[in-house]
Design a protein around this motif. Sequence first.
Motif, mmCIF file in Angstrom:
data_model
loop_
_atom_site.group_PDB
_atom_site.id
_atom_site.type_symbol
_atom_site.label_atom_id
_atom_site.label_comp_id
_atom_site.label_asym_id
_atom_site.label_seq_id
_atom_site.Cartn_x
_atom_site.Cartn_y
_atom_site.Cartn_z
ATOM 1 N N PHE A 116 -2.933 0.847 7.951
ATOM 2 C CA PHE A 116 -1.749 0.844 8.813
ATOM 3 C C PHE A 116 -2.194 0.690 10.275
ATOM 4 C CE2 PHE A 116 -0.535 3.792 5.227
ATOM 5 C CZ PHE A 116 0.056 2.786 4.495
ATOM 6 N N ALA A 135 0.841 -1.214 0.000
ATOM 7 C CA ALA A 135 0.000 0.000 0.000
ATOM 8 C C ALA A 135 0.870 1.256 0.000
ATOM 9 C CB ALA A 135 -0.930 -0.011 1.203
ATOM 10 N N LEU A 161 3.460 -3.397 -8.945
ATOM 11 C CA LEU A 161 4.070 -4.191 -7.868
ATOM 12 C C LEU A 161 4.862 -5.359 -8.456
ATOM 13 C CD1 LEU A 161 1.307 -4.291 -5.100
ATOM 14 C CD2 LEU A 161 3.467 -3.058 -5.036
ATOM 15 N N GLU A 210 3.969 1.439 -1.168
ATOM 16 C CA GLU A 210 4.631 1.503 -2.481
ATOM 17 C C GLU A 210 3.695 2.046 -3.556
ATOM 18 O OE1 GLU A 210 7.744 0.752 -3.663
ATOM 19 O OE2 GLU A 210 8.544 0.364 -1.675
ATOM 20 N N ILE A 211 2.428 1.598 -3.509
ATOM 21 C CA ILE A 211 1.438 2.054 -4.498
ATOM 22 C C ILE A 211 1.296 3.570 -4.463
ATOM 23 C CG2 ILE A 211 -1.078 2.102 -4.946
ATOM 24 C CD1 ILE A 211 0.214 -0.312 -6.045
ATOM 25 N N MET A 212 1.423 4.135 -3.262
ATOM 26 C CA MET A 212 1.277 5.589 -3.131
ATOM 27 C C MET A 212 2.528 6.335 -3.609
ATOM 28 S SD MET A 212 -0.541 5.862 0.534
ATOM 29 C CE MET A 212 -1.689 4.617 1.055
ATOM 30 N N ALA A 269 -5.343 -3.543 4.187
ATOM 31 C CA ALA A 269 -3.980 -2.996 4.320
ATOM 32 C C ALA A 269 -3.957 -1.627 4.986
ATOM 33 C CB ALA A 269 -3.273 -2.948 2.960
ATOM 34 N N ARG A 328 1.484 7.906 -9.798
ATOM 35 C CA ARG A 328 1.096 7.268 -8.535
ATOM 36 C C ARG A 328 0.053 8.095 -7.786
ATOM 37 N NH1 ARG A 328 2.281 2.159 -8.490
ATOM 38 N NH2 ARG A 328 4.450 1.612 -8.693
ATOM 39 N N PHE A 359 -6.891 -2.954 -1.111
ATOM 40 C CA PHE A 359 -6.301 -4.294 -1.025
ATOM 41 C C PHE A 359 -7.299 -5.297 -0.443
ATOM 42 C CE2 PHE A 359 -2.539 -1.774 -1.498
ATOM 43 C CZ PHE A 359 -1.687 -2.590 -2.219
ATOM 44 N N ARG A 419 -9.381 5.975 2.036
ATOM 45 C CA ARG A 419 -7.956 6.275 1.827
ATOM 46 C C ARG A 419 -7.625 6.280 0.324
ATOM 47 N NH1 ARG A 419 -3.483 2.343 4.370
ATOM 48 N NH2 ARG A 419 -4.185 1.015 2.662
ATOM 49 N N PHE A 465 1.420 13.595 -0.557
ATOM 50 C CA PHE A 465 1.347 14.321 -1.827
ATOM 51 C C PHE A 465 0.809 15.743 -1.755
ATOM 52 C CE2 PHE A 465 1.331 9.907 -3.453
ATOM 53 C CZ PHE A 465 2.396 10.019 -4.325
#
Lengths: 248, 256
Positions: B90, A120, B50, A122-124, B88, B77, B84, B150, B106
């Motif tokens: 945090f 997750a 990925l 890495e995707i960002m 996923a 990105r 997911f 998210r 960002f």
Amino acid sequence: MYKALHRVGEYTLLMKKSITLPDRWNMFFKQLIREIYKLGVDSLWIVIIISIFIGTVIAIQISLNISSPLIPKFTIGYTTREIILLEFSSSIMCLILAGKVGSNIASEIGTMRVTEQIDAIEIMGVNSANYLIFPKITGLMLFIPVLVIFSMFTGILGGIAASYLAKDGMTPASFEYGLQFYFNSFYIWYSIIKSIIYAFIISSIAAYFGYYVKGGALEVGKASTNAVVMSSVMILLADVILTHLMLT
Amino acid sequence: MIEVKNITKTFDGRIVLNNISALFEDGKANLIIGRSGSGKTVLIKNIIGLMTPDSGEILYDGRNFLNMSKSDLKLLRREMGMLFQGSALFDSMTVLENVMFPLDVFSKDSARERRKRAEFCLDRVNLSDSGHLYPSEISGGMMKRAAIARAIALQPKYLFCDEPNSGLDPKTSLIIDDLIYSITKEYKMTTVINTHDMNSVMNIGDNIIFIKEGIMEWQGDKHQVITSNNKALNDFIFASDLFRKVKEMENNQEEG
């Protein structure tokens, strides 16, 4: 042999990916404070408790084993100080912390890997290794010397307490004289420098084992155990090398 | 729009994706379906970067994803959101902090504006009262909704969902499907959903790609699924009695 070389290469590449300037400094500092608290401050009590007791035991055992009238009593304080400063507070304490902190790091990152939290990140477009590992390495390298200083102080306090409790053999006065006898302040720096290197070993090896976990909960547990074993061996190896480089 | 051209991926000599080409359109729910082990997850992981395919091209509105510079990739990105399979989220952050994470990375907005945006996203998925909770304190359905919040925090152009209904009860699955579908229409996103949930196929399948053993076997929409004569697709979709009866009823109605 091939597997070992592969692992060294993988570890080196991970460190290269981790140790770079963060994209967002405010996020880095936020993580850094969190890691210092979680890995360092939370270890303070265990360090203090172990150091007091070991300091006491070292003093008592030396007292019991030095019974010759030819050896002055202040040798007990002197030897206790040397053991604590040179080896216990840095190497032995870091071996203990490798168990506590190393397993924590490996299991945390490993769990993040198997639950796709790292994917997750890495995707960002965030460098997950830099975001997760760099604050841990930095935090531990900054705070382990503090823990070592606490350990030295409380270990010697434990020794002093033993001198007050002893019925015969050592006295507080002779112990305190021994503590000050032929004191070399470089030993403190030697211990601190060693601990900074151990901090890097503990955090980077544990992070490596966690980051490359594949599978589920069982593999996370294995990675955690492997991280502790490998970092302990590396600490002992580094101890030999650093002692040879800095004291001989 | 995402275009996948002749993607091939092998693992230790075993072909997992075999020359797959597909088009995922804007404002549509594009579903990738297939049996477990058919290569769905590998395909979606290749599309989002990925994994790297052995050969082929992935074009995001004409931009070749595999030949992008680091800076272009970073910009792209920002346009991607991902839900997911296991959410996923945090663990060490609250739900609100999770939603704020991509904004912190960002967005150049102030902390107050970022927080406002995160709260808006949580409100959009009906989680406005749960921002202070940690992922371990909420249910599976709530975790999926938080993960959707998210994923949409940066108003992405492309949304990817890996088995969004896994581990959820049928009613919660429908809620999640409806939420993803309405968000797709609202933001005119290109949504790619990897699923083997037949309710999702029937409800939101605007564009369906069926993969069998790494090969794209069939492409169509939810209406065409019912009338398709593709044996492999029918064996997969109508494996259960219920769906077989639905197909028979639909066919009888058409004939009648």
